[in-house]
Design an enzyme around this catalytic site. Structure first.
Site, mmCIF file in Angstrom:
data_model
loop_
_atom_site.group_PDB
_atom_site.id
_atom_site.type_symbol
_atom_site.label_atom_id
_atom_site.label_comp_id
_atom_site.label_asym_id
_atom_site.label_seq_id
_atom_site.Cartn_x
_atom_site.Cartn_y
_atom_site.Cartn_z
ATOM 1 N N TYR A 55 -24.593 -21.505 -20.387
ATOM 2 C CA TYR A 55 -25.442 -21.752 -19.090
ATOM 3 C C TYR A 55 -26.665 -22.609 -19.368
ATOM 4 O O TYR A 55 -27.449 -23.056 -18.104
ATOM 5 C CB TYR A 55 -25.611 -20.670 -18.200
ATOM 6 C CG TYR A 55 -24.093 -19.996 -17.596
ATOM 7 C CD1 TYR A 55 -23.839 -20.706 -16.615
ATOM 8 C CD2 TYR A 55 -23.158 -19.443 -18.338
ATOM 9 C CE1 TYR A 55 -22.767 -20.730 -15.948
ATOM 10 C CE2 TYR A 55 -21.919 -19.243 -17.736
ATOM 11 C CZ TYR A 55 -21.650 -19.628 -16.590
ATOM 12 O OH TYR A 55 -20.386 -19.303 -16.020
ATOM 13 N N HIS A 75 -30.319 -17.900 -13.122
ATOM 14 C CA HIS A 75 -31.125 -19.130 -12.636
ATOM 15 C C HIS A 75 -30.191 -20.028 -11.847
ATOM 16 O O HIS A 75 -30.467 -20.396 -10.839
ATOM 17 C CB HIS A 75 -31.971 -19.527 -13.486
ATOM 18 C CG HIS A 75 -32.862 -20.351 -13.212
ATOM 19 N ND1 HIS A 75 -32.599 -21.981 -13.614
ATOM 20 C CD2 HIS A 75 -34.206 -20.425 -12.615
ATOM 21 C CE1 HIS A 75 -33.732 -22.404 -13.181
ATOM 22 N NE2 HIS A 75 -34.516 -21.546 -12.354
ATOM 23 N N ASP A 119 -37.485 -19.340 -10.236
ATOM 24 C CA ASP A 119 -37.873 -19.706 -11.558
ATOM 25 C C ASP A 119 -38.748 -18.783 -12.206
ATOM 26 O O ASP A 119 -38.738 -18.360 -13.550
ATOM 27 C CB ASP A 119 -38.920 -21.060 -11.355
ATOM 28 C CG ASP A 119 -38.093 -22.300 -11.127
ATOM 29 O OD1 ASP A 119 -36.845 -22.149 -11.205
ATOM 30 O OD2 ASP A 119 -38.887 -23.389 -10.757
#
EC number: 3.1.1.4
Length: 144
Positions: A55, A75, A119
């Site tokens: 990923y 994320h 983030d």
């Protein structure tokens, strides 16, 4: 004007024309890079995370190979939720600060807040997860 000057001017013009076909790096990725460096105290260059596991990097599929890869999947999923809410995560700029190696979001609402949270959470997760060199640049066809 000297012929050499004309050649230099021509070369600059041609290179600028060619550069217009190169897509720019999404602006948010610069901020995400800085957040990662904040959280991991600059111990590992961000490019180490760009081709890791199933990923980390562009796209993703299958089962994450380890804790760090799970950070990347989370994320990706977070960005997916932001996109579902009408945001453009890779282009959304936000306000944040680094205090004692902890990225903290200052953006208070909307897309900026949600993308910054994605983030910051990922950067902290990257800093806490072990890095296994065997999972860098793996054959992603094995990601099922």
């Amino acid at each position: 004007m000297y012929p050499a000057h004309l050649l230099v001017l021509l070369a600059v013009c041609v290179s600028l024309l060619g550069a217009s076909d190169i897509p720019p790096l999404p602006l948010n990725l610069y901020q995400f890079d800085n957040m990662i460096q904040c959280a991991n105290k600059g111990k590992r260059a961000t490019w180490h995370y760009m081709d890791y596991g199933c990923y980390c990097g562009s796209g993703g599929s299958g089962t994450p190979v380890d804790a760090l890869d799970r950070c990347c999947k989370a994320h990706d999923d977070c960005y997916g939720v932001a996109e579902d809410n009408g945001c453009y995560p890779k282009w959304t700029l936000y306000s944040w600060q680094c205090t004692e190696n902890v990225p903290t979001c200052n953006s208070e609402s909307g897309c900026q807040k949600s993308v910054c949270a994605c983030d910051a959470t990922a950067a902290k997760c990257f800093a806490e997860a072990p890095y296994n060199n065997k999972n860098y640049n793996i054959n992603t066809s094995n990601c099922q």
